[in-house]
Design a protein around this motif. Structure first.
Motif, PDB file in Angstrom:
ATOM      1  N   ARG A   1     -19.427  40.323  -9.106  1.00  0.00           N
ATOM      2  CA  ARG A   1     -20.802  40.801  -9.270  1.00  0.00           C
ATOM      3  C   ARG A   1     -21.881  39.949  -8.701  1.00  0.00           C
ATOM      4  O   ARG A   1     -22.924  40.788  -8.919  1.00  0.00           O
ATOM      5  CB  ARG A   1     -20.628  40.631 -11.334  1.00  0.00           C
ATOM      6  CG  ARG A   1     -21.758  41.560 -11.708  1.00  0.00           C
ATOM      7  CD  ARG A   1     -21.586  41.534 -13.086  1.00  0.00           C
ATOM      8  NE  ARG A   1     -22.862  42.228 -13.714  1.00  0.00           N
ATOM      9  CZ  ARG A   1     -23.226  43.324 -13.940  1.00  0.00           C
ATOM     10  NH1 ARG A   1     -22.588  44.356 -13.150  1.00  0.00           N
ATOM     11  NH2 ARG A   1     -24.259  43.598 -14.661  1.00  0.00           N
TER      12      ARG A   1
ATOM     13  N   ARG B   1     -23.926  42.098  -6.217  1.00  0.00           N
ATOM     14  CA  ARG B   1     -24.576  43.376  -6.703  1.00  0.00           C
ATOM     15  C   ARG B   1     -25.625  43.704  -5.851  1.00  0.00           C
ATOM     16  O   ARG B   1     -25.603  44.678  -5.369  1.00  0.00           O
ATOM     17  CB  ARG B   1     -24.604  43.764  -8.091  1.00  0.00           C
ATOM     18  CG  ARG B   1     -25.106  44.987  -8.768  1.00  0.00           C
ATOM     19  CD  ARG B   1     -25.438  44.894 -10.155  1.00  0.00           C
ATOM     20  NE  ARG B   1     -26.271  43.876 -10.480  1.00  0.00           N
ATOM     21  CZ  ARG B   1     -27.644  44.045 -10.816  1.00  0.00           C
ATOM     22  NH1 ARG B   1     -28.067  45.045 -10.259  1.00  0.00           N
ATOM     23  NH2 ARG B   1     -28.426  43.132 -11.149  1.00  0.00           N
TER      24      ARG B   1
ATOM     25  N   THR C   1     -25.744  49.261 -10.442  1.00  0.00           N
ATOM     26  CA  THR C   1     -24.408  48.437 -10.196  1.00  0.00           C
ATOM     27  C   THR C   1     -23.588  49.537  -9.297  1.00  0.00           C
ATOM     28  O   THR C   1     -23.128  50.581  -9.650  1.00  0.00           O
ATOM     29  CB  THR C   1     -23.732  47.662 -11.285  1.00  0.00           C
ATOM     30  OG1 THR C   1     -24.713  47.111 -11.982  1.00  0.00           O
ATOM     31  CG2 THR C   1     -22.560  47.290 -10.915  1.00  0.00           C
TER      32      THR C   1
ATOM     33  N   HIS D   1     -19.970  49.276  -7.472  1.00  0.00           N
ATOM     34  CA  HIS D   1     -18.765  48.306  -7.178  1.00  0.00           C
ATOM     35  C   HIS D   1     -18.145  48.328  -5.702  1.00  0.00           C
ATOM     36  O   HIS D   1     -18.450  49.369  -5.191  1.00  0.00           O
ATOM     37  CB  HIS D   1     -17.515  48.806  -8.092  1.00  0.00           C
ATOM     38  CG  HIS D   1     -17.637  48.506  -9.390  1.00  0.00           C
ATOM     39  ND1 HIS D   1     -16.968  47.345 -10.055  1.00  0.00           N
ATOM     40  CD2 HIS D   1     -18.493  48.840 -10.374  1.00  0.00           C
ATOM     41  CE1 HIS D   1     -17.495  47.048 -11.306  1.00  0.00           C
ATOM     42  NE2 HIS D   1     -18.617  48.069 -11.468  1.00  0.00           N
TER      43      HIS D   1
END
Length: 189
Positions: free
Chosen positions: A45, A48, A67, A69
């Motif tokens: 994370r 990001r 966000t 992934h």
């Protein structure tokens, strides 16, 4: 009509193959290399905003607060727009030969398939058609759903897990199933 007569009526395979312009083909190769080297390896994370930067460098219009992934498959970043505080979850397949726009505060859950292109099966040459997908604000597309070409999902919609969405959906409602059908109004307590 025998097989040989039918073969003469069908278009040759060279007549049906869609070719993207050379600049798109080159951009896809460069994107593929950048995806493997600079986007995908940064899975935690903490990176990001790094992934947002890479997408922006390739022409995506992605908010810094979004966000996305690291294992999201994106066919063409230059055809992607993602609003503030939206999330594209793990293993989403964003097949965006056509444009895909996602509004603010929306969630595209894991393994969703967004498909913004198809083929015109009514034409003998079976040409590729690019049909944009528009997903509004405060939308939740639940896990493993399919959103087809040309679909508009209005603000506040919830699409149930494994739903198949092939028609546009009205705002502030819950839909589910295959094919996707109205379930109930979306109301807040």
């Amino acid at each position: 009509m025998n097989t040989q007569e039918r073969e003469h009526q069908l278009p040759r395979t060279t007549d049906v193959r869609h070719r993207f312009p050379l600049r798109i083909q080159v951009a896809r190769v460069i994107w593929g290399i950048a995806f493997v080297l600079f986007y995908r390896p940064f899975a935690i994370r903490l990176f990001r905003k790094w992934r947002v930067l890479i997408l922006r460098l390739f022409g995506a219009k992605v908010s810094w607060s979004a966000t996305i992934h690291s294992n999201v498959k994106i066919w063409a970043p230059w055809n992607l727009e993602v609003g503030p505080f939206s999330c594209i979850g793990p293993e989403v397949d964003c097949y965006n030969q056509g444009k895909i726009v996602i509004g603010a505060n929306s969630t595209i859950s894991q393994k969703v398939y967004l498909c913004a292109s198809s083929h015109d099966y009514t034409s003998p040459s079976h040409p590729l058609t690019l049909n944009p997908i528009s997903i509004g604000s405060r939308v939740w597309v639940a896990a493993d759903a399919f959103v087809g070409p040309g679909v508009m999902i209005d603000d506040g919609v919830v699409v149930g897990a494994r739903a198949v969405v092939v028609k546009s959906l009205d705002s502030w409602k819950v839909f589910a199933g295959n094919p996707c059908k109205f379930v109930k109004e979306r109301k807040f307590i």
